[in-house]
Design a protein around this motif. Structure first.
Motif, PDB file in Angstrom:
ATOM      1  N   ILE A 149       0.832  -1.206   0.000  1.00 40.06           N
ATOM      2  CA  ILE A 149       0.000   0.000   0.000  1.00 40.06           C
ATOM      3  C   ILE A 149       0.867   1.257   0.000  1.00 40.06           C
ATOM      4  N   LEU A 150       1.892   1.279   0.839  1.00 42.59           N
ATOM      5  CA  LEU A 150       2.792   2.434   0.882  1.00 42.59           C
ATOM      6  C   LEU A 150       3.495   2.647  -0.455  1.00 42.59           C
ATOM      7  N   LEU A 151       3.996   1.570  -1.038  1.00 39.31           N
ATOM      8  CA  LEU A 151       4.726   1.683  -2.298  1.00 39.31           C
ATOM      9  C   LEU A 151       3.829   2.194  -3.422  1.00 39.31           C
ATOM     10  N   LEU A 152       2.598   1.718  -3.473  1.00 44.63           N
ATOM     11  CA  LEU A 152       1.676   2.165  -4.512  1.00 44.63           C
ATOM     12  C   LEU A 152       1.313   3.640  -4.345  1.00 44.63           C
ATOM     13  N   LEU A 153       1.007   4.045  -3.116  1.00 48.07           N
ATOM     14  CA  LEU A 153       0.661   5.450  -2.865  1.00 48.07           C
ATOM     15  C   LEU A 153       1.837   6.374  -3.225  1.00 48.07           C
ATOM     16  N   THR A 154       3.030   5.986  -2.817  1.00 45.70           N
ATOM     17  CA  THR A 154       4.208   6.815  -3.098  1.00 45.70           C
ATOM     18  C   THR A 154       4.489   6.881  -4.587  1.00 45.70           C
ATOM     19  N   SER A 155       4.369   5.763  -5.287  1.00 42.49           N
ATOM     20  CA  SER A 155       4.607   5.746  -6.732  1.00 42.49           C
ATOM     21  C   SER A 155       3.598   6.629  -7.456  1.00 42.49           C
ATOM     22  N   ILE A 156       2.328   6.551  -7.049  1.00 45.72           N
ATOM     23  CA  ILE A 156       1.292   7.383  -7.673  1.00 45.72           C
ATOM     24  C   ILE A 156       1.594   8.867  -7.464  1.00 45.72           C
ATOM     25  N   TRP A 157       2.016   9.243  -6.254  1.00 44.91           N
ATOM     26  CA  TRP A 157       2.323  10.650  -6.009  1.00 44.91           C
ATOM     27  C   TRP A 157       3.515  11.115  -6.835  1.00 44.91           C
ATOM     28  N   MET A 158       4.571  10.302  -6.939  1.00 47.04           N
ATOM     29  CA  MET A 158       5.749  10.703  -7.715  1.00 47.04           C
ATOM     30  C   MET A 158       5.404  10.871  -9.193  1.00 47.04           C
ATOM     31  N   ILE A 159       4.570   9.996  -9.723  1.00 42.20           N
ATOM     32  CA  ILE A 159       4.138  10.130 -11.114  1.00 42.20           C
ATOM     33  C   ILE A 159       3.320  11.413 -11.292  1.00 42.20           C
ATOM     34  N   TYR A 160       2.431  11.699 -10.337  1.00 45.48           N
ATOM     35  CA  TYR A 160       1.631  12.934 -10.397  1.00 45.48           C
ATOM     36  C   TYR A 160       2.533  14.163 -10.357  1.00 45.48           C
ATOM     37  N   TYR A 161       3.533  14.163  -9.465  1.00 48.89           N
ATOM     38  CA  TYR A 161       4.429  15.313  -9.345  1.00 48.89           C
ATOM     39  C   TYR A 161       5.209  15.525 -10.639  1.00 48.89           C
ATOM     40  N   ALA A 162       5.709  14.437 -11.215  1.00 44.68           N
ATOM     41  CA  ALA A 162       6.483  14.556 -12.449  1.00 44.68           C
ATOM     42  C   ALA A 162       5.618  15.122 -13.583  1.00 44.68           C
ATOM     43  N   ILE A 163       4.374  14.661 -13.713  1.00 44.48           N
ATOM     44  CA  ILE A 163       3.477  15.154 -14.769  1.00 44.48           C
ATOM     45  C   ILE A 163       3.102  16.612 -14.513  1.00 44.48           C
ATOM     46  N   TYR A 164       2.814  16.958 -13.262  1.00 39.96           N
ATOM     47  CA  TYR A 164       2.386  18.322 -12.924  1.00 39.96           C
ATOM     48  C   TYR A 164       3.503  19.328 -13.186  1.00 39.96           C
ATOM     49  N   THR A 165       4.719  19.020 -12.764  1.00 43.27           N
ATOM     50  CA  THR A 165       5.826  19.959 -12.969  1.00 43.27           C
ATOM     51  C   THR A 165       6.207  20.069 -14.445  1.00 43.27           C
ATOM     52  N   THR A 166       5.962  19.018 -15.216  1.00 40.73           N
ATOM     53  CA  THR A 166       6.262  19.083 -16.649  1.00 40.73           C
ATOM     54  C   THR A 166       5.279  19.999 -17.372  1.00 40.73           C
ATOM     55  N   LYS A 167       4.011  19.940 -16.994  1.00 44.39           N
ATOM     56  CA  LYS A 167       2.986  20.739 -17.663  1.00 44.39           C
ATOM     57  C   LYS A 167       2.972  22.182 -17.188  1.00 44.39           C
ATOM     58  N   ASN A 168       3.341  22.451 -15.939  1.00 43.80           N
ATOM     59  CA  ASN A 168       3.281  23.791 -15.372  1.00 43.80           C
ATOM     60  C   ASN A 168       4.700  24.357 -15.255  1.00 43.80           C
ATOM     61  N   GLU A 169       5.010  25.377 -16.021  1.00 42.77           N
ATOM     62  CA  GLU A 169       6.360  25.940 -16.023  1.00 42.77           C
ATOM     63  C   GLU A 169       6.698  26.662 -14.727  1.00 42.77           C
ATOM     64  N   ASN A 170       5.694  27.180 -14.024  1.00 46.84           N
ATOM     65  CA  ASN A 170       5.932  27.933 -12.794  1.00 46.84           C
ATOM     66  C   ASN A 170       6.028  27.049 -11.553  1.00 46.84           C
ATOM     67  N   ALA A 171       5.901  25.741 -11.721  1.00 42.62           N
ATOM     68  CA  ALA A 171       5.928  24.851 -10.554  1.00 42.62           C
ATOM     69  C   ALA A 171       7.305  24.816  -9.913  1.00 42.62           C
TER      70      ALA A 171
END
Length: 575
Positions: free
Chosen positions: A87-109
């Motif tokens: 459960i911990l590994l899945l939650l952490t992996s999902i958050w890291m993927i979200y962070y990588a996608i969010y910072t790629t799309k938003n230049e001001n992040a």
């Protein structure tokens, strides 16, 4: 006169009222600014507090589950612990993927980068240890598949999820280790604390499993060797019982293979934890990357330290292999004592040479007039904290050994060697910590070359013959580091300089200590346990207490050696 006086007073009153109104209007933005700053400060403190609470709760729950699953008389199975980890590994992996996608799309992040965070050696170590961790998971999967017909499928699912987690996290750390996030700060802080706590729980789990290889209480009182403990673990832990047999013939081979990969998995979790902590500290931080010095690694003019350290590593590896092979054999106690004595002598020689070398380095620092680094950054503070904190593990073992040897009178020659090793280890740790911490807080060397101001002007080079003779006299013709400077016109001028004697000595010291720490990491990480081969401490403290001391202190000691290698490498680069 009275009318004029009244008009004058009214005009003055009106002027005062206007002045107060203007003052109020000018003060209102300041009040808004201060209230906005207070709101930002409050939001930052709230984010730090929430993320800290999340980390503490995950760590305490994980510690309870790991401790409970380590004992047979506690009704917590390894499958229960692995479900929690999945459960911990899945939650952490999902958050890291979200962070990588969010910072790629938003230049001001991410507007700022911390130049000190995520150096090349740390990323390289993370990739290497991550690859070996993936290899360990593959061996585990191949082994656990043989028990699917009679055991829980969770034991196969866990290494699969962990393999995916290592891939995602290695990419995440490699791409975003320097980030100073400016948007969604509270979410980022909580996600990074989730990442940190997940890696620490994985570290606790790996350390506990690896420790059980060595410290299972033997079935028979007469059988007190550490190899019986390792053999018992391989037979009893997770699989190997009479009720569940492997469906293929390679199970024992895969068990032995992933057992030797545990140290790399442990180091991977600690590396990732350190990088996650630095990213957490950098959230919302305004950092200037230009303060980071671009320094290249080279071994020019450095010979004695690397060669001596390499010879020490070869000698240590040879004696360690012989020692481990002989300890696995059921020989007489007299023959085992001989090889145990050899192991003690080699370690005493290593820590003695390291102590002398550290003293030389500390003396050079006393005559070195480089300024101390005034800039505050979380990476440097974490390096020093981890270095000093991790060394406490080896300090604990050494002091317990000293008390046991003195309490029993150190009657045998092995007791005397063990006592000497413990004392020298304490001295070596203290001297090396001082040397590394002092080196990390010094500014990089900047050689001063009077000729550079003349060389920088191409028009002055042509007519002067005396200048050419001066250059031939002062410029080194041997291969040496290339230094670059900028002239007033903005052009880069390169010239070669010979290392000063202080730089040369410090580089030799760093190279030798680095390689010596490598061999002191290899021996305990890959199974050397003189703490259990030499039974004086076990008899003095009783097995349970002494095993607890070693299990707590030794993993920190192993991490200390690896972290010392990384810190010494950085000191070498800045010297």
């Amino acid at each position: 006169m009275t009318a004029k006086d009244r008009e004058t007073e009214e005009a003055q009153l009106s002027k005062n009222i206007n002045t107060e109104g203007q003052a109020r209007r000018t003060c209102e933005p300041e009040m808004n600014i201060s209230s906005s700053g207070a709101a930002k400060e409050c939001g930052r403190n709230w984010g730090w507090m929430l993320s800290g609470i999340i980390c503490l709760n995950i760590l305490m729950l994980g510690c309870a589950l790991v401790s409970g699953s380590a004992y047979n008389n506690v009704d917590i199975s390894s499958s229960d612990l692995q479900i929690f980890l999945i459960i911990l590994l899945l939650l952490t992996s999902i958050w890291m993927i979200y962070y990588a996608i969010y910072t790629t799309k938003n230049e001001n992040a991410v507007l700022y980068k911390d130049g000190h965070a995520g150096p090349v050696w740390l990323k390289g170590g993370l990739v290497v240890f991550g690859f070996l961790g993936i290899l360990m998971d593959i061996f585990k999967i191949a082994n656990y598949v043989g028990y699917l017909h009679c055991d829980s499928a969770v034991k196969v699912a866990f290494p699969v999820v962990q393999l995916i987690f290592i891939l995602v996290q290695t990419y995440f750390m490699g791409m975003h280790a320097k980030d100073c996030a400016q948007l969604q700060k509270n979410i980022t802080r909580c996600g990074l604390m989730l990442t940190l706590s997940t890696n620490l729980v994985l570290w606790m789990t790996a350390v506990t499993e690896e420790s059980l290889h060595q410290t299972i209480i033997p079935d028979y009182p007469s059988n007190t060797t550490k190899i019986s403990g390792r053999s018992l673990f391989i037979q009893k832990a997770s699989y190997g019982s009479d009720k569940c047999h492997c469906s293929h013939t390679s199970c024992s081979m895969f068990k032995e293979a992933y057992y030797y990969l545990y140290p790399f998995n442990i180091e991977y979790s600690l590396f990732a934890s350190a990088m996650a902590y630095v990213m957490w500290k950098n959230v919302g931080r305004v950092s200037d990357e230009h303060h980071h010095h671009n320094i290249k690694f080279h071994l020019r003019n450095v010979f004695l330290g690397p060669v001596t350290g390499f010879l020490l590593v070869i000698a240590g590896l040879a004696t360690f292999i012989v020692y481990e092979m002989e300890m696995k054999k059921h020989n007489s106690n007299g023959k085992k004592d001989t090889f145990l004595m050899m192991h003690f002598v080699v370690n005493i020689v290593i820590v003695t040479l390291m102590s002398v070398t550290s003293v030389i380095g500390c003396v050079i620092y006393k005559v070195d007039h480089r300024e101390h680094v005034s800039e505050k950054n979380p990476t440097r503070s974490l390096d020093v904290g981890l270095l000093v904190g991790a060394s406490l593990g080896q300090f604990i073992i050494s002091y317990f050994t000293i008390v046991a040897m003195v309490g029993t009178g150190a009657k045998s020659y092995l007791d005397g060697l063990n006592l000497a090793w413990a004392i020298l280890m304490i001295i070596q740790l203290g001297l090396q910590n001082f040397f590394i911490v002092e080196g990390l807080h010094r500014e990089p060397f900047h050689e001063i070359h009077p000729v550079s101001s003349v060389v920088a002007n191409p028009y002055v080079l042509q007519p002067s013959k005396e200048l050419g003779g001066f250059e031939e006299k002062d410029m080194d013709t041997k291969p040496s580091p290339v230094l670059t400077e900028r002239n007033p016109h903005g052009h880069t001028v390169e010239h070669r300089s010979k290392l000063s004697w202080k730089r040369w000595v410090l580089k030799e010291v760093c190279a030798f200590l680095l390689l010596a720490n490598v061999i002191l990491w290899i021996m305990p990480a890959f199974g050397a346990r003189p703490q259990f081969d030499h039974t004086t401490e076990t008899k003095f403290y009783k097995f349970n207490m002494w095993a607890a001391v070693v299990n707590i202190g030794l993993p920190f000691g192993i991490f200390y050696r690896m972290h010392s290698v990384a810190s010494l490498f950085e000191v070498y680069l800045t010297t």
